[in-house]
Every structure is written in C-alpha cells, then in structure tokens.
Write a protein that holds these residues in place. Structure first.
Motif, short mmCIF file in Angstrom:
data_model
loop_
_atom_site.label_atom_id
_atom_site.label_comp_id
_atom_site.label_asym_id
_atom_site.label_seq_id
_atom_site.Cartn_x
_atom_site.Cartn_y
_atom_site.Cartn_z
N THR A 1 5.29 0.88 2.55
CA THR A 1 3.86 1.23 2.46
C THR A 1 3.67 2.51 1.66
O THR A 1 2.81 2.58 0.77
CB THR A 1 3.29 1.43 3.89
OG1 THR A 1 3.46 0.22 4.63
CG2 THR A 1 1.81 1.78 3.83
N GLY B 1 0.53 -5.76 5.61
CA GLY B 1 1.31 -6.72 4.83
C GLY B 1 2.80 -6.42 4.88
O GLY B 1 3.63 -7.32 5.05
N THR B 2 3.17 -5.14 4.73
CA THR B 2 4.59 -4.79 4.78
C THR B 2 5.16 -5.01 6.19
O THR B 2 6.31 -5.42 6.34
CB THR B 2 4.81 -3.33 4.36
OG1 THR B 2 3.98 -2.47 5.15
CG2 THR B 2 4.48 -3.12 2.90
N ILE C 1 2.93 -8.37 -1.67
CA ILE C 1 2.17 -7.12 -1.57
C ILE C 1 1.29 -6.87 -2.78
O ILE C 1 0.27 -6.19 -2.69
CB ILE C 1 3.17 -5.95 -1.36
CG1 ILE C 1 3.89 -6.14 -0.02
CG2 ILE C 1 2.48 -4.60 -1.38
CD1 ILE C 1 5.05 -5.21 0.18
N THR D 1 4.32 1.85 -2.06
CA THR D 1 3.27 1.03 -2.66
C THR D 1 2.03 1.86 -2.94
O THR D 1 1.42 1.76 -4.01
CB THR D 1 2.92 -0.14 -1.73
OG1 THR D 1 4.11 -0.91 -1.48
CG2 THR D 1 1.87 -1.04 -2.36
N VAL E 1 -2.13 -3.01 2.89
CA VAL E 1 -0.72 -2.83 2.56
C VAL E 1 0.14 -2.59 3.79
O VAL E 1 1.21 -3.20 3.95
CB VAL E 1 -0.55 -1.69 1.53
CG1 VAL E 1 0.92 -1.28 1.43
CG2 VAL E 1 -1.06 -2.12 0.17
#
Length: 518
Positions: free
Chosen positions: A136, A412-413, A401, A139, A409
């Motif tokens: 995270t 999602g991770t 992602i 990203t 995010v």
C-alpha cells in the motif's frame, strides 16, 4: 487533501515516468522489512529438525512453530485494510515491525517448544501486516503510472526469500556465537534489521493524515479472521494426517469455509466490510485473483519439492541444496525489472502469459527427474523457471492494483495477500499429500530416504536395493511435478483475460501519490 507546501519537496514526483529518489527510498525501506519477514519463514523451515532435537519434540509438534505463525498471519491480514484507513499506513507499519521484532527477540529466549510456538504467534501478528502495508505504501508513493515497476522491486524478496532462506538458515544453525547455539541466531538476526527498518520508516515515510474512519465491521471480524484461520489449520494438517478425510482436517476446514461463506454474504450487504468483496466488480482484479490462486498453489506447492528431493534423494545438506536452487532467483532478478517496465507500458496480460509458458517449460523438465539427474541441468531448469517467475507474480499483483482508486488500494492489497497466503497453504498441502502417497506406493522409496538420516538402515538393504529405492523416490518426485505443470497450464485460462493494453488510470489518482499515509 493536498500536502502542505513545506513538505511538498520531500514527496516523490507523481508526474515522472521514472522511479525517482523519493520512490526508491520508500521502496528500499519496504523491501528491507519484507526480506526480513519472508526470510524468517524459510529459515525456520530449515530449523525444524533442530527444534525436534533441542526440545525433544516430534516433527508434528515442532511443525507448529510454522503453523502457529501462519495462523497468526491469517488472523491479522483481514484487519489490515481497515486499520490502515483508520490509523494511517506509516503508524501501522511501524507497529507491525515492533511486534515482529519483539516476537523475534522472545523466540530466541524460548525454553521449550510450547514457548517457541507462542512467541511465533506474536511474531506472526506483526509479520502478517508487513507485506500488505508495504504494498500500500509503495503504491501510494509511486502513483498508478509506475505501479508495475515498484511491484517488481517488492517482488525481489518474495522470490528470493525461499531461495536465500535455506542458505542463511543452513549457515546460522551451524554457528555458535557468544555461547548461544545457531537456532537462537535465526531469530536474533531480525533484531538489528528490524530496528534499522523502524528508524528508516520513521524518517522516510510521509506523515500519516488519517481521515474519519469507516465503522469497524465487528461482525465481519468475527466471521473472517477465525474462518480463515480454521480453514488454514485444517489444510495445514493434511501433510501430517496424510489424508483430507481425517477429522482434524475436515472439521476445522469445513467450519472455516462456512464462516467465510457467511462473511461473504454479510459483506455483500454491508457498505464497509472488513474485506471489500465489492472489489470483485472490477474485472481486472477478479481475473488477477483467479490467476494468483492457481499460480500460488503451483508455485508455493512445487517450491517445497526440489529442496526435499535434493536432501532426501541426493543426500545434500540444507546449505548445499539452497545454493543449487539459487539460479531460480537469478533468473527472476533478470526479468523482473524488465517485466515491471513493460507492464506499465503495455499492461500485464501478455507479460503474465509469457511468464507462465516459460515456467511451464522449466517445470516440465523436472517431471523427468532421476536419482542421478545432472546438477547442471537442474540449475538450468531452475534458471528458466526464474525467468518466467519474474514475469508472473508481481505483474499479477499489478493487474489487481493498477485499476484501483487511492481509497481502494489498502483493501485491494489486503485481499491479494489473503489470496496469496491461502492458495500457498493449499498448494503446500496438495503437493505434500500427492508426494507422500506416491512415495508410499513404492516399497523401497521411504526406507531409502530414511537411510539418509540413519546409516543403520542402509546396512539392511541387499546390494542394489538402495539404489533402486532412490530411483523409486526420484520417480515419485517427478510425478508430483506433473501436478505442478498441470496447475500452471490451468493458470493460463484466467491469465488470458488480464488486460493486454495499459489500463486507464483510476479516477481519483490525481492526488494519490501525494497522500502516502492516509
């Protein structure tokens, strides 16, 4: 939300197409923590026989030092997305590091196998959050235009951990420093690395700016965390019981599945579930998850086979086996940066398909293993597999992602790490059961393997019988690799539907790179 002018210069440049110094600093800190947590898993695997001898425990009991860690990971990973939104990624990452280092220090003081297992659970509570939080943070730092490249950086410890772990573990277990045996040092080595990671994360990561948090999904936690832990407990018990029909396997696995199904039904009716199943409306993420499931089952399952073959059939030490497997990591290191750049330019679809085909070719060679297969040929096959792995694992993560908004995010991770952990445990159990059944079907295989650890058994074999036993054992390993090849072929189906062009940037990506810490 924007960053105050006085700190703007410290932030990575979201408009740049290259990985600037700011992003590389963030990536370096995250990778340091990831290497520590991933190496720890494989190093402890090598140490299991030492734990048996030191604490006078059976293998089944000693293996709980691995299982307890895994179950702690499974319990805490679902909480990571909500906690990151609530407290901020930097603060939570530093707390996870602290738990991991504290657990490592406690493990080094263990006085019996029960205390070691308890301290490994504390370690797992921190280790479970490190990878999803690291993904995270990276990203957010890089922005949507450079996710492929930063994921390639994070992929290095994920692929090198299983390779370097046996080498490091084999070396540390043999050392005696300051009057302490080697098994203490496989945990103590985490303390200085963890302390350095804590200092660097405090200095390098942007300050947290938590926003008003969503309501905590307490019902979801009561369903998801114990459901996942019970399911993995059941699956992890398969190698010990040698069958999926044992009550210790079936009962927790079924209860865990029921709880997880109940969680999904609950999450579909909840605006802010603990694990955001609404993300599956995203087509790219859905096919990335399916690809990851089959790939992780094949990759992590097959990952156990070759070290066992080298030690049990060929009689190598853990250190020598680890050195022979190193070409796999070298192959991955060559292709991973290239794959990361290409994913950012042309999308992940073609890259992942190419990687899976290359992995399939390398793994197919291992279906022809014999008791005297050339080490040179083995290393060449592993190098080819590594080339394919560098084009597969992190591009699949990127596919999931890349199309998520900044707000999605963390969730999602978290979702991808749950999938990765669960599929890896299933793969390990499946390959263990297949291999055990094949070895049991060959009358001389198990006694031959046992002779590697007890010379007295070797003397009981008539002339030529020992060599025949090793041939039978090698054949069992080769046939188990057929299952791995089949799984790689199946993985091609969902991978075909991954984006074959660079996806459009998510709508709220404009401010995402600036908001590194929520």
């Amino acid at each position: 939300m924007t960053t105050p002018p006085d700190s703007q210069t410290a932030q990575p440049d979201p408009t740049s197409d290259k990985l600037d110094a700011g992003v590389l600093k963030v990536a370096g800190v995250v990778v340091l923590g990831a290497i520590m947590s991933i190496l720890d898993i494989t190093v402890v695997t090598i140490a299991l026989p030492t734990f048996q001898n030191t604490f006078h425990a059976t293998y089944a009991i000693a293996a709980w030092s691995m299982t307890g860690y895994t179950l702690a990971l499974a319990t805490v990973i679902p909480l990571t997305g909500w906690a990151a939104d609530r407290f901020g990624t930097k603060r939570l990452y530093m707390m996870a590091l602290t738990f991991f280092v504290l657990g490592s220090l406690l493990c080094s003081t263990a006085w019996n196998i029960e205390s070691l297992i308890a301290f490994r659970v504390i370690q797992g509570l921190g280790g479970g959050m490190l990878m999803p939080l690291g993904m995270t943070i990276m990203t957010h730092a890089a922005g949507p235009q450079r996710i492929g490249r930063v994921m390639a950086v994070l992929g290095v410890p994920m692929l090198l951990g299983p390779i370097l772990g046996p080498i490091l573990g084999g070396w540390l277990i043999d050392v005696h420093w300051f009057g302490m045996a080697g098994w203490h040092w496989i945990f103590l080595i985490n303390v200085p690395i963890g302390a350095l990671s804590l200092i660097l994360s405090y200095v390098v990561f942007a300050p947290d700016r938590p926003e008003p948090s969503e309501t905590f999904d307490f019902v979801g936690m009561l369903l998801a965390s114990p459901g996942l832990a019970l399911f993995l407990f059941g699956v992890s018990s398969i190698p010990e019981k040698h069958t999926v029909l044992a009550s210790r396997v079936l009962i927790p696995a079924i209860v865990g599945l029921v709880l997880m199904v109940a969680f999904v039904l609950h999450a579909l009716r909840t605006d802010h579930p603990l694990i955001d199943v609404h993300l599956f409306r995203n087509r790219s993420l859905t096919f990335a998850v399916l690809t990851m499931v089959f790939f992780a089952v094949a990759f992590f399952g097959a990952g156990l086979l070759l070290p066992s073959y080298l030690q049990q059939v060929r009689g190598l030490t853990p250190l020598h086996a680890g050195l022979l497997i190193a070409p796999q990591g070298l192959g991955a290191m060559l292709t991973m940066p290239i794959a990361g750049r290409l994913v950012d330019k042309i999308g992940p679809g073609r890259i992942v398909l190419t990687g899976l085909v290359v992995i399939g070719i390398g793994t197919a060679f291992l279906t022809q293993l014999h008791a005297d297969t050339s080490y040179g040929l083995l290393m060449a096959a592993l190098f080819v597999m590594g080339l394919g792995m560098g084009c597969t694992m992190m591009p699949v993560m990127t596919a999931a992602i890349q199309t998520l908004t900044h707000a999605q995010v963390a969730r999602g991770t978290t979702l991808m790490n749950i999938v990765n952990q669960t599929a890896g445990s299933i793969g390990t159990a499946v390959m263990s059961v297949v291999l055990t059944n094949l070895l049991n079907s060959k009358p001389l295989a198990q006694p031959a393997i046992a002779s590697r650890f007890d010379p007295a058994i070797a003397k009981q074999f008539p002339p030529g019988a020992l060599a025949a036993g090793f041939d039978q054992a090698a054949t069992a390993f080769a046939h188990t690799f057929v299952v791995a090849v089949a799984l790689v072929v199946v993985t091609l189906i969902p991978a075909y539907f991954l984006p074959k062009v660079k996806p459009a940037a998510p709508q709220d990506s404009a401010d995402a790179p600036i908001m590194m810490g929520h």
